[in-house]
Write an enzyme that holds these catalytic residues in place. Structure first.
Site, short mmCIF file in Angstrom:
data_model
loop_
_atom_site.label_atom_id
_atom_site.label_comp_id
_atom_site.label_asym_id
_atom_site.label_seq_id
_atom_site.Cartn_x
_atom_site.Cartn_y
_atom_site.Cartn_z
N ASP A 46 9.94 -21.59 22.84
CA ASP A 46 9.80 -20.38 22.65
C ASP A 46 10.17 -20.09 20.97
OD1 ASP A 46 9.98 -17.50 22.01
OD2 ASP A 46 11.04 -17.16 23.86
N HIS A 57 9.52 -17.04 19.35
CA HIS A 57 9.58 -15.68 18.62
C HIS A 57 10.80 -15.48 17.77
CE1 HIS A 57 6.90 -15.00 22.17
NE2 HIS A 57 6.39 -14.04 21.50
C1 B12 Z 1 5.22 -11.03 17.49
C2 B12 Z 1 5.07 -11.65 18.98
C3 B12 Z 1 4.38 -12.95 19.11
C4 B12 Z 1 4.05 -13.64 17.78
C5 B12 Z 1 5.58 -14.38 17.26
C6 B12 Z 1 5.70 -14.49 15.80
C7 B12 Z 1 7.00 -15.06 15.39
N1 B12 Z 1 7.11 -15.63 14.42
O1 B12 Z 1 7.96 -14.52 15.99
C8 B12 Z 1 3.23 -14.92 18.49
C9 B12 Z 1 1.89 -14.63 18.31
C10 B12 Z 1 3.39 -16.24 17.75
C11 B12 Z 1 3.47 -14.98 20.03
C12 B12 Z 1 3.21 -15.88 20.72
C13 B12 Z 1 3.50 -15.64 22.00
N2 B12 Z 1 3.83 -14.47 22.57
CO1 B12 Z 1 4.42 -13.12 21.98
N3 B12 Z 1 5.00 -11.29 21.32
C14 B12 Z 1 5.10 -10.96 20.21
C15 B12 Z 1 5.79 -9.41 20.25
C16 B12 Z 1 4.34 -8.54 20.15
C17 B12 Z 1 6.59 -8.98 19.32
C18 B12 Z 1 7.83 -9.85 19.21
C19 B12 Z 1 8.84 -9.47 18.30
O2 B12 Z 1 8.84 -9.96 17.16
N4 B12 Z 1 9.73 -8.40 18.60
C20 B12 Z 1 10.63 -7.57 17.76
C21 B12 Z 1 12.08 -8.28 17.86
C22 B12 Z 1 12.74 -7.66 16.82
O3 B12 Z 1 12.20 -7.95 19.03
P1 B12 Z 1 12.80 -9.01 20.11
O4 B12 Z 1 12.01 -10.40 19.79
O5 B12 Z 1 12.59 -8.39 21.64
O6 B12 Z 1 14.21 -9.22 19.98
C23 B12 Z 1 15.22 -8.20 20.21
C24 B12 Z 1 15.64 -7.92 21.69
O7 B12 Z 1 15.07 -8.70 22.57
C25 B12 Z 1 17.18 -8.56 21.67
N5 B12 Z 1 17.42 -9.86 22.11
C26 B12 Z 1 16.73 -10.91 22.00
N6 B12 Z 1 17.40 -12.00 22.27
C27 B12 Z 1 18.66 -11.62 22.59
C28 B12 Z 1 19.91 -12.43 23.01
C29 B12 Z 1 21.05 -11.57 23.23
C30 B12 Z 1 22.08 -12.38 23.63
C31 B12 Z 1 21.10 -10.15 23.02
C32 B12 Z 1 22.24 -9.51 23.32
C33 B12 Z 1 19.90 -9.53 22.65
C34 B12 Z 1 18.72 -10.25 22.57
O8 B12 Z 1 17.67 -8.30 20.38
C35 B12 Z 1 16.57 -8.66 19.61
C36 B12 Z 1 16.81 -7.84 18.28
O9 B12 Z 1 16.72 -6.39 18.46
C37 B12 Z 1 6.00 -9.25 21.53
C38 B12 Z 1 5.79 -8.01 22.20
C39 B12 Z 1 6.69 -7.12 22.04
N7 B12 Z 1 6.46 -5.69 21.71
O10 B12 Z 1 7.96 -7.63 22.15
C40 B12 Z 1 5.16 -10.41 22.33
C41 B12 Z 1 5.81 -11.26 23.45
C42 B12 Z 1 7.38 -11.36 23.32
N8 B12 Z 1 5.01 -12.45 23.47
C43 B12 Z 1 4.67 -12.65 24.82
C44 B12 Z 1 3.91 -13.84 25.24
C45 B12 Z 1 3.48 -14.03 26.62
C46 B12 Z 1 3.45 -14.83 24.12
C47 B12 Z 1 2.92 -16.16 24.28
C48 B12 Z 1 3.37 -16.97 25.41
C49 B12 Z 1 1.39 -15.79 24.57
C50 B12 Z 1 0.28 -16.97 24.57
N9 B12 Z 1 0.12 -17.02 25.93
O11 B12 Z 1 0.07 -17.65 23.78
C51 B12 Z 1 3.10 -16.85 22.96
C52 B12 Z 1 4.53 -17.68 23.15
C53 B12 Z 1 4.57 -18.84 22.04
C54 B12 Z 1 5.82 -19.49 22.16
N10 B12 Z 1 5.73 -20.69 22.40
O12 B12 Z 1 6.96 -18.87 22.04
C55 B12 Z 1 5.07 -11.60 26.03
C56 B12 Z 1 6.15 -12.16 26.60
C57 B12 Z 1 5.91 -11.88 28.14
C58 B12 Z 1 7.30 -11.97 29.06
N11 B12 Z 1 8.48 -12.19 28.63
O13 B12 Z 1 7.13 -11.54 30.16
C59 B12 Z 1 5.24 -10.42 24.86
C60 B12 Z 1 6.68 -9.47 25.56
C61 B12 Z 1 4.20 -9.63 24.96
C62 B12 Z 1 3.63 -9.21 26.29
N12 B12 Z 1 4.00 -7.89 26.73
O14 B12 Z 1 3.06 -9.77 27.02
N13 B12 Z 1 4.26 -13.73 20.09
#
Ligand code: B12
Lengths: 139, 484
Positions: free
Chosen positions: A14, A16
């Site tokens: 992963d 992200h």
């Molecule tokens: C930007 C993004 C990408 C970018 C990532 C760029 C990068 N360098 O990070 C790129 C384009 C590369 C990408 C690729 C992919 N992505 Co993407 N991506 C996103 C997106 C739009 C935003 C993620 C993000 O940065 N969020 C902002 C941060 C701050 O939030 P967060 O990551 O969720 O983390 C917060 C919380 O989750 C929490 N948290 C996280 N971990 C933990 C752990 C603990 C212990 C705790 C307490 C809290 C916690 O705290 C964090 C901070 O607030 C999301 C959709 C979305 N809106 O979430 C999809 C999303 C995560 N991606 C998804 C997918 C499917 C992919 C791909 C598999 C797509 C593909 N088929 O190619 C690939 C996977 C690549 C890989 N090997 O990882 C899906 C995941 C689906 C699922 N889980 O069911 C999502 C949800 C989009 C969707 N709705 O389909 N992605």
């Protein structure tokens, strides 16, 4: 008293990275010494880091939907390496699709994680819980 | 009149060799060379024989540094060199860093253990009697349990060498208390934060212990006092040479050096360990640019038998030998271990020697180099790298008596471009390079000048080498160019 060590990282293949950076900043500010392994971290790397740093908790993230496969077995590996008392937290988008959170939580609790969080959890609450859980273990 | 001259002497385990160099503009010129058997009981005897031959005008025995006709530098690997045992925590983290640090200080590692020292580890350490035991583990403020328990085990052991502690700084007091009656050197943690390398302080500590402890007792202290110079372990002289060449000479930013002897094969590399734009992701530590590894089971004479054992599958694969022919090779090898001065007498023995050399090179290179493995992910294929990437290495230097002799006689040396034997992961071996040899066997002596005259020493080294072979891989492993 020196700061409590915790280990942080995004498991499996992963990449992200945004949430991971936020978590690092958050927990550092909350007074922890964070060893952030970044993205694409294997279970072995989490464990190596936890041993060398004597971490009290590992915080695992999984965003890309393969969390169930990637996260399974970490608890067992920890026990094997003598880390029975280590806290394991997991969060992010743990499964693909719209499984209700309680079901997701149950799954990961069964795997041996101490606490399970969704993407919209309150980090403030997480810090509080973490401090309380660590204190409870120390007793 | 002689102020632009310097003498370098290397006191090896069998021979004491020396050369007098003249500094001509930007590089050194060899004016004379001398060699004599090492006088094992009192090392200065052989040393003076060599120096007297190189510069007969002075009475070297009764000189002091002030009235010596020219400065003298020397290195030593007498009595097997510097033996170090390494004790770390996680094998691929602190223990691996400790091994790199010990090797880069010119040591030979005689034992290395992760996690907790068991009774059998302790008894093996007691038997091996290393000069130094390097104890580490835990980041600063990290794990204290293992280092303190291991310190306790060492305190109760019969090991009486010097202990260098380079682990968790929070455990320093407890470790010092536990090892109060030992010779203990405390230095900075070699992994202060997880994955961050801090090798220099440990290298320096080992170097100082070498001077204090190893140098005295073998008569070298007399030379230190007389010539006001401090000796270095021979491998450290070579490592310093590799460093100044990489730092000073255009086109030498990615190269390797193999020093093959009768007992060990030392492999040095100066190259970037990891290329972040290569599309591969890194597993474990990023190794240092300057790296040395030593293989105690690979060598042409004293270690011929273990080379045969380690290399048996390789030898069978590359030689096309029948079982009888392999048995004849083994027979030759067994003869070598008892007759370590043996020189090949005929064509078949020369071929045997080149096969053995190939086995030493093959295994030392495979152990020095990192590897990549393919992993399938949601995003397609990803390459995961561990260890050092040597693909860009464009020059390989061969030194040591055997490689020099083989080059002079025109017998080919096999340097592998791929895994000859099946491996789980793809090794990151050099893909296109020139093989150069140190035909006059001058590099270890020159290494003594690396610290004082870095640029001149480096220029002399590269201009003294002979281009011996060109290698190019037919199907390079271009995996790195697949972007993740
Ligand atoms: C930007 C993004 C990408 C970018 C990532 C760029 C990068 N360098 O990070 C790129 C384009 C590369 C990408 C690729 C992919 N992505 Co993407 N991506 C996103 C997106 C739009 C935003 C993620 C993000 O940065 N969020 C902002 C941060 C701050 O939030 P967060 O990551 O969720 O983390 C917060 C919380 O989750 C929490 N948290 C996280 N971990 C933990 C752990 C603990 C212990 C705790 C307490 C809290 C916690 O705290 C964090 C901070 O607030 C999301 C959709 C979305 N809106 O979430 C999809 C999303 C995560 N991606 C998804 C997918 C499917 C992919 C791909 C598999 C797509 C593909 N088929 O190619 C690939 C996977 C690549 C890989 N090997 O990882 C899906 C995941 C689906 C699922 N889980 O069911 C999502 C949800 C989009 C969707 N709705 O389909 N992605």
């Amino acid at each position: 008293m020196s700061a409590t060590n915790i280990v942080l990282g995004v498991i499996g293949f992963d990449c992200h990275s945004v949430g991971n950076k936020i978590l690092e900043a958050w927990f550092t500010e909350s007074g922890f010494k964070v060893t952030n392994l970044g993205v694409m971290v294997s279970q072995e790397e989490f464990i190596a880091a936890a041993i060398e740093t004597d971490a009290k908790a590992i915080l695992v993230s999984s965003l890309y939907g393969h969390g169930e496969i990637d996260c399974a077995g970490l608890r067992e590996k920890c026990i094997e390496k003598g880390l029975e008392d280590l806290l394991l937290y997991v969060g992010g988008n743990l499964v693909v699709g719209k499984t209700p959170f309680p079901q997701v939580e149950e799954k990961f609790l069964k795997m041996g994680y101490d606490r399970v969080f969704g993407p919209d959890c309150s980090l403030e609450k997480v810090s509080e819980m973490l401090k309380a859980d660590i204190a409870a273990k120390a007793r | 009149m002689t102020s632009n001259r310097v003498i370098c002497v290397d006191i090896g385990s069998t021979y004491t060799k020396g050369a007098i160099f003249r500094l001509a503009e930007d590089r050194f010129v060899v004016e004379a060379r001398a060699v004599t058997p090492t006088t094992v009981d009192y090392l200065p005897d052989g040393f003076f024989t060599v120096v007297q031959q190189l510069s007969p005008g002075a009475d070297w025995h009764n000189l002091t540094a002030a009235d010596a006709p020219c400065p003298v530098y020397f290195s030593s690997s007498a009595k097997g060199g510097l033996k170090v045992a390494v004790v770390g925590l996680v094998p691929e983290m602190s223990l691996q860093i400790a091994r790199l640090a010990a090797f880069s200080a010119g040591a030979r590692i005689c034992a290395s253990y992760p996690y907790r020292l068991t009774r059998s580890c302790i008894s093996r350490i007691e038997k091996a009697q290393p000069d130094i035991l390097l104890l580490c583990g835990g980041t600063d403020g990290g794990n204290e349990r293992y280092v303190t328990e291991n310190a306790q085990a060492l305190a109760a052991s019969g090991f009486n060498g010097t202990i260098v502690y380079a682990g968790n700084n929070a455990a320093v007091d407890r470790v010092s208390d536990l090892l109060a009656d030992r010779e203990l050197v405390i230095c900075e943690n070699l992994m202060p934060d997880f994955g961050r390398l801090n090798i220099e302080p440990v290298r320096e500590a080992i170097r100082r212990v070498f001077l204090d402890r190893i140098v005295s007792g073998k008569g070298l202290d007399r030379l230190v006092a007389a010539f006001a110079t401090q000796p270095v372990p021979t491998p450290l002289a070579v490592l310093n040479l590799v460093r100044v060449v990489g730092e000073n000479i255009e086109g030498w930013q990615n190269f390797a050096l193999i020093d093959m002897g009768g007992a060990t094969t030392d492999f040095y590399s100066f190259a970037d360990a990891y290329n972040p734009d290569s599309g591969t992701i890194m597993k474990g530590i990023v190794e240092p640019k300057l790296k040395r590894t030593v293989e105690g089971d690979l060598g042409m004479r004293v270690s011929a038998e273990s080379t045969f054992e380690t290399g048996e599958a390789y030898l069978a694969a590359v030689s096309d030998f029948s079982t009888e022919q392999l048995a004849a090779l083994k027979n030759y090898v067994m003869g070598l271990t008892t007759n370590t001065g043996h020189l090949p007498a005929n064509a078949i023995e020369k071929y045997y020697d080149s096969l053995l050399a190939g086995a030493c090179i093959y295994h030392s290179l495979m152990r020095h180099a990192g590897s990549i493995e393919e992993v399938f992910t949601a995003k397609g294929r990803v390459w995961a790298q561990s260890g050092k990437d040597l693909r860009r290495v464009s020059r390989i230097v061969g030194t040591g008596g055997y490689l020099a002799a083989m080059a002079r006689e025109g017998s080919a040396v096999a340097i592998p471009d791929r895994a000859v034997l099946p491996t789980e992961k793809t090794p990151l071996l050099p893909e296109k390079f020139v093989y150069l040899t140190d035909n006059d066997y001058i590099l270890p002596l020159l290494g003594n000048l690396a610290e004082k005259f870095p640029r001149q020493c480096a220029l002399t080294a590269v201009s003294s080498l002979t281009v011996t072979q060109h290698y190019e891989v037919k199907e390079p492993c271009q995996r790195e160019f697949i972007k993740a």
